[in-house]
Design a protein around this motif. Structure first.
Motif, short mmCIF file in Angstrom:
data_model
loop_
_atom_site.label_atom_id
_atom_site.label_comp_id
_atom_site.label_asym_id
_atom_site.label_seq_id
_atom_site.Cartn_x
_atom_site.Cartn_y
_atom_site.Cartn_z
N ASP A 125 0.62 -1.07 -0.14
CA ASP A 125 0.33 -0.31 0.18
C ASP A 125 0.72 1.36 0.05
OD1 ASP A 125 -2.15 1.29 -0.33
OD2 ASP A 125 -2.39 1.46 1.78
N LYS A 131 1.39 9.09 -2.06
CA LYS A 131 0.77 9.93 -0.79
C LYS A 131 1.62 9.71 -0.22
CE LYS A 131 -4.54 8.82 -1.13
NZ LYS A 131 -5.11 7.99 -0.37
N LYS A 176 -7.70 -5.73 1.31
CA LYS A 176 -9.46 -5.27 0.20
C LYS A 176 -8.56 -4.85 -0.88
CE LYS A 176 -7.26 -1.30 -0.14
NZ LYS A 176 -6.46 -0.18 0.78
N LYS A 213 -4.09 -1.79 -7.44
CA LYS A 213 -3.06 -0.50 -6.92
C LYS A 213 -3.06 0.30 -7.87
CE LYS A 213 -1.99 2.75 -3.61
NZ LYS A 213 -1.25 3.00 -2.06
N GLU A 223 -7.54 11.03 -6.04
CA GLU A 223 -8.47 10.76 -5.32
C GLU A 223 -9.27 11.57 -5.76
OE1 GLU A 223 -7.60 8.22 -1.44
OE2 GLU A 223 -9.24 10.09 -0.47
N ARG A 227 -10.16 6.74 -7.14
CA ARG A 227 -8.90 6.27 -5.72
C ARG A 227 -9.74 6.20 -4.65
NH1 ARG A 227 -2.79 8.27 -5.16
NH2 ARG A 227 -2.31 7.21 -3.52
N LEU A 230 -9.84 2.40 -3.09
CA LEU A 230 -8.77 2.06 -1.88
C LEU A 230 -9.10 2.52 0.26
CD1 LEU A 230 -5.57 2.82 -4.01
CD2 LEU A 230 -7.29 0.55 -3.82
N ASN A 231 -9.96 3.27 0.34
CA ASN A 231 -10.32 3.56 0.87
C ASN A 231 -11.65 2.58 1.66
OD1 ASN A 231 -8.70 6.03 0.56
ND2 ASN A 231 -10.71 6.73 0.01
N1 GLY Z 1 -4.12 3.58 1.14
C1 GLY Z 1 -5.13 3.94 -0.19
C2 GLY Z 1 -4.73 4.80 -0.89
O1 GLY Z 1 -3.42 4.82 -1.52
O2 GLY Z 1 -5.39 6.06 -1.96
#
Ligand code: GLY
Length: 351
Positions: A125, A131, A176, A213, A223, A227, A230-231
């Motif tokens: 991740d 991020k 996830k 991912k 995001e 995106r 991914l939350n």
């Molecule tokens: N951990 C979620 C993302 O990178 O968007």
């Protein structure tokens, strides 16, 4: 924002040499923590390109992913001649790659950085996707920027030194990714044997998981829409994690995510008819390998307050990513206080 492809290495030193060769930095600063410095760094320091590099070491643990540690990094860079053409190499888990990425991206308005992830959680991740950030005032990743690494390198051999809870922590993020992808990935990930870790199989599953991912981040690096998938599990999960720090009994991120996934799949069931049997499959796995989150109903209001503060929210509603089925993603969902309470009751049910 150009994202680099994460590379699962056969020889991390060679791949690092190649990545440094492409950047041609004026000077190199490695950021690491004391454990990683002892167990993982010696192998990497065999790299010719790292001879004479600076090493900045910080205390590990998410409680040290903060602005004080970041000040220490900025101060070191400033006092030791770093320029805009310098390179930072973050060697460690998600704490190091998040904070190192943030320090690098803000120093002199941004120097290049490479992530070498030494934990499964970080590899699946944090290291990928650009991020960066640190915790602030008890809130997770409250201060940070989107800024992709020049390269992300992963060597599965480093994971052999991880303890079982840290393998499980990373595995939760892989669950996830499978949930937001396809039933095939979901069945695949659930068939992994958590009692006897097969590192070759883990490597294959990890590569697939990172690709899930990367595909999403490529479509929406900042995001703004997809995106948010991914939350999944993280609205409840981050609240559980923050709560565990506040009560002085910290839990690993992936454990909080696993319990968060259970709550958010249950919310998906209430609101979107997500199949109950899939939730029960995960609940059984969670009970066996992650135990139960010690949550008292007296802590429901505090959990809700933490969820309300989540940076993913828009206006004053709590924002969730939910699923109508495995791979059937619904972003920007909301829930009432009663529905959230029902999810917390479901999590505690059978404790
Ligand atoms: N951990 C979620 C993302 O990178 O968007």
């Amino acid at each position: 924002m150009k994202q680099s492809k994460t590379k699962i290495c056969r020889n991390v030193t060679e791949d690092l040499d190649e990545a440094i060769g492409n950047i041609k930095p004026e000077s190199i600063y490695i950021l690491t923590d004391f454990n990683t410095r002892k167990y993982c760094l010696p192998r990497m320091l065999q790299s010719k390109k790292l001879q004479g590099c600076h090493i900045i070491t910080v205390a590990d643990g998410d409680e040290n992913k903060n602005i004080d540690s970041t000040l220490h990094i900025w101060e070191y860079l400033s006092r030791n001649g770093a320029t805009r053409k310098s390179l930072m190499i973050n060697v460690g888990g998600g704490m190091i790659t998040d904070m190192g990425g943030f320090a690098a991206s803000t120093f002199k308005r941004g120097v290049d950085y490479i992530n070498v992830s030494t934990s499964l959680l970080g590899a699946v991740d944090a290291a990928t996707g650009g991020k960066t950030g640190v915790n602030f005032l008890g809130y997770k990743n409250e201060i940070g920027v989107f800024s992709p690494a020049k390269s992300v390198l992963i060597d599965v051999d480093f994971f052999r030194t991880l303890d079982i809870p840290n393998i499980r922590s990373g595995y939760a993020e892989m669950v996830k990714h499978a949930l937001i992808d396809t039933r095939r990935e979901w069945d695949n990930i659930l068939s992994f044997d958590l009692d006897t870790i097969d590192f070759d199989r883990l490597k294959t599953l990890l590569a697939a998981s990172i690709q899930i991912k990367e595909r999403i981040v490529e479509q929406d690096p900042k995001e703004e829409n997809i995106r948010k998938a991914l939350n999944l599990g993280h609205t409840f999960g981050h609240a559980f994690e923050s709560l565990s720090y506040r009560t002085g009994k910290p839990v690993l991120h992936g454990y909080a995510v696993m319990w968060g996934l259970l709550c958010e799949l249950y919310l998906s069931h209430i609101k979107l008819d997500f199949p109950k049997e899939d939730i029960l499959r995960l609940k059984n796995l969670a009970r066996e390998y992650y135990g139960v989150f010690p949550l008292d109903c007296k802590q429901y209001d505090e959990t809700l307050e933490l969820m309300t503060h989540d940076k993913k929210n828009e206006s004053d509603e709590i924002n969730f990513t939910l699923l109508a089925g495995v791979g059937d993603i619904r972003i920007n969902q909301t829930a009432t206080k009663d529905e959230i309470t029902e999810c917390l009751d479901f999590l505690r049910d059978g404790q």
